[in-house]
Design an enzyme around this catalytic site. Structure first.
Site, mmCIF file in Angstrom:
data_model
loop_
_atom_site.group_PDB
_atom_site.id
_atom_site.type_symbol
_atom_site.label_atom_id
_atom_site.label_comp_id
_atom_site.label_asym_id
_atom_site.label_seq_id
_atom_site.Cartn_x
_atom_site.Cartn_y
_atom_site.Cartn_z
ATOM 1 N N GLU A 26 -7.882 -7.658 5.450
ATOM 2 C CA GLU A 26 -7.036 -8.692 4.851
ATOM 3 C C GLU A 26 -6.278 -9.475 5.917
ATOM 4 O O GLU A 26 -6.103 -10.700 5.792
ATOM 5 C CB GLU A 26 -6.071 -8.052 3.845
ATOM 6 C CG GLU A 26 -6.789 -7.572 2.585
ATOM 7 C CD GLU A 26 -6.068 -6.442 1.863
ATOM 8 O OE1 GLU A 26 -4.844 -6.277 2.058
ATOM 9 O OE2 GLU A 26 -6.738 -5.711 1.104
ATOM 10 N N TYR A 34 0.825 -1.206 0.000
ATOM 11 C CA TYR A 34 0.000 0.000 0.000
ATOM 12 C C TYR A 34 0.863 1.262 0.000
ATOM 13 O O TYR A 34 0.451 2.305 -0.504
ATOM 14 C CB TYR A 34 -0.950 -0.008 1.201
ATOM 15 C CG TYR A 34 -2.108 -0.957 1.028
ATOM 16 C CD1 TYR A 34 -3.261 -0.560 0.352
ATOM 17 C CD2 TYR A 34 -2.044 -2.259 1.517
ATOM 18 C CE1 TYR A 34 -4.327 -1.433 0.175
ATOM 19 C CE2 TYR A 34 -3.101 -3.141 1.340
ATOM 20 C CZ TYR A 34 -4.240 -2.729 0.669
ATOM 21 O OH TYR A 34 -5.285 -3.594 0.484
#
Length: 394
Positions: free
Chosen positions: A140, A98
């Site tokens: 996640e 990310y």
């Protein structure tokens, strides 16, 4: 929740960012892949990149998330986030990735919008990004913990079944001989293959076998035009993978599952290869002894192209109350319908929970018909093969 100052800035700049989001995502992917070519080779779907659908899906999700933060600050869009997180988990996305996305996305925003990106604007959209990214990382993490793995496992093909001229089912057992974790009907696995050019491309395929089996089964429709990225993995599986070969699979993921259907009528609507998760759902309902009505709806080009039709009919026949409706554009047989799926004459019981899978135009049409018949929008669930363009084209 966005800070008050950032909310005001995002609200003021959302029209400009929204108008440029397509160009922003174009620049983002170009910069990302120039700096990290291995991501295009081994992680991102080259077919979706070539077709532009991944860019549309990213643009749609960013705009939808920002809009949700402004319009419903007290709520998090868990349905959208959950769908994305399941796909990321099936790919093995790690939290540090990310940071990489953030760097290239904000470089693209600055490049496209130029001087309009003041420090205040950059800070506000940075807050939007990290609210979304951190929520995804948390979801996640839970998914990885639940599955017990964030990696790949080798599976041997023990059976290859030609369902139609263009659909093959693969049945596999783990090479390590270890246990096979159960899956929830409607879920999918990621399959990673090494192609002729050395790329390790990944695709998701719904599990089309019955939950509880000691093997994994998924079914693949060949995408014609095999030299193009759009069909490179399906053609590789059709042409090269036989019994005894080994594939790399992820654990099962996906949020299109049968929740809250105990005692409720269920409608399963599919078109084409969208039949695959519906077969698993029917198998689950039959094994569970589901007593409420189940309506089975499927559309295809012809009976010969209706993959897994025998399973479709056999599992439905095991249910105490089931109605089966098949539509074929060509060669419709007695007892089936000619043309496209049309629910006008189909009884849909009150309180029905509906599950849809197939091309986006098909699902939009069926969803609209179901709402006209009184089915609550919250009770209509869908699965998209590939990037989710529902938001991008809303």
């Amino acid at each position: 929740m966005l800070s008050e100052q950032s909310a005001a800035t995002v609200r003021a700049t959302l029209p400009a960012v929204g108008a440029a989001i397509g160009e922003i995502t174009e620049r983002f992917y170009a910069g990302l892949f120039a700096a990290h070519p291995e991501l295009l080779r081994d992680l991102f779907n080259r077919g979706n990149q070539a077709a532009g659908t991944q860019k549309q899906a990213l643009a749609g999700s960013i705009a939808a998330f920002a809009t949700h933060l402004l319009e419903r600050p007290e709520q998090r869009p868990d349905a959208m986030l959950g769908r994305i997180a399941h796909k990321h988990a099936s790919l093995g996305i790690a939290p540090e990735q990310y940071e990489v996305v953030h760097r290239h996305l904000f470089a693209a925003i600055a490049d496209v919008l130029g001087e309009a990106v003041t420090p205040e604007v950059a800070a506000a959209w940075d807050e939007v990004y990290w609210l979304m990214a951190n929520a995804l990382v948390a979801i996640e993490k839970r998914l990885y913990e639940q599955s017990g793995s964030a990696g790949w496992r080798e599976w041997e093909v023990v059976e290859r079944i030609a369902e139609t001229a263009d659909v093959v089912s693969f049945r596999l057992r783990p090479v390590d001989g270890g246990p096979v974790a159960d899956f929830r009907a409607g879920q999918y696995v990621s399959v990673r293959v090494e192609l002729a050019d050395g790329a390790r491309q990944i695709r998701q395929y719904s599990l089309s076998g019955a939950p509880g089996e000691t093997v994994r089964q998924f079914s693949v429709k060949r995408v014609h035009g095999g030299a193009t990225p759009d069909g490179e993995v399906s053609n590789h599986l059709h042409a090269r993978v036989r019994e005894g070969d080994v594939l790399q699979l992820s654990e099962p993921y996906g949020d299109l599952v049968l929740d809250g259907v105990d005692g409720a009528p269920v409608l399963l609507a599919s078109a084409g290869i969208g039949v695959t998760p519906m077969i698993a759902m029917l198998a689950h309902l039959a094994a569970d002894g589901h007593q409420a009505p189940v309506t089975v709806v499927h559309g295809d080009r012809s009976p010969a192209e209706h993959a897994l039709r025998a399973d479709h009919e056999a599992y439905a026949a095991k249910l105490p109350v089931a109605a089966v409706h098949f539509w074929y554009e060509q060669d419709a047989e007695e007892g089936t319908h000619a043309g496209l799926v049309d629910l006008a004459g189909i009884d849909v019981p009150e309180g029905t929970r509906a599950y849809l899978c197939g091309p986006l135009p098909f699902m939009r049409a069926v969803r609209s018909q179901l709402i006209d018949k009184g089915v609550a929008a919250a009770d209509i669930h869908y699965e998209v093969f590939g990037p989710d363009l529902w938001l991008a084209k809303s």
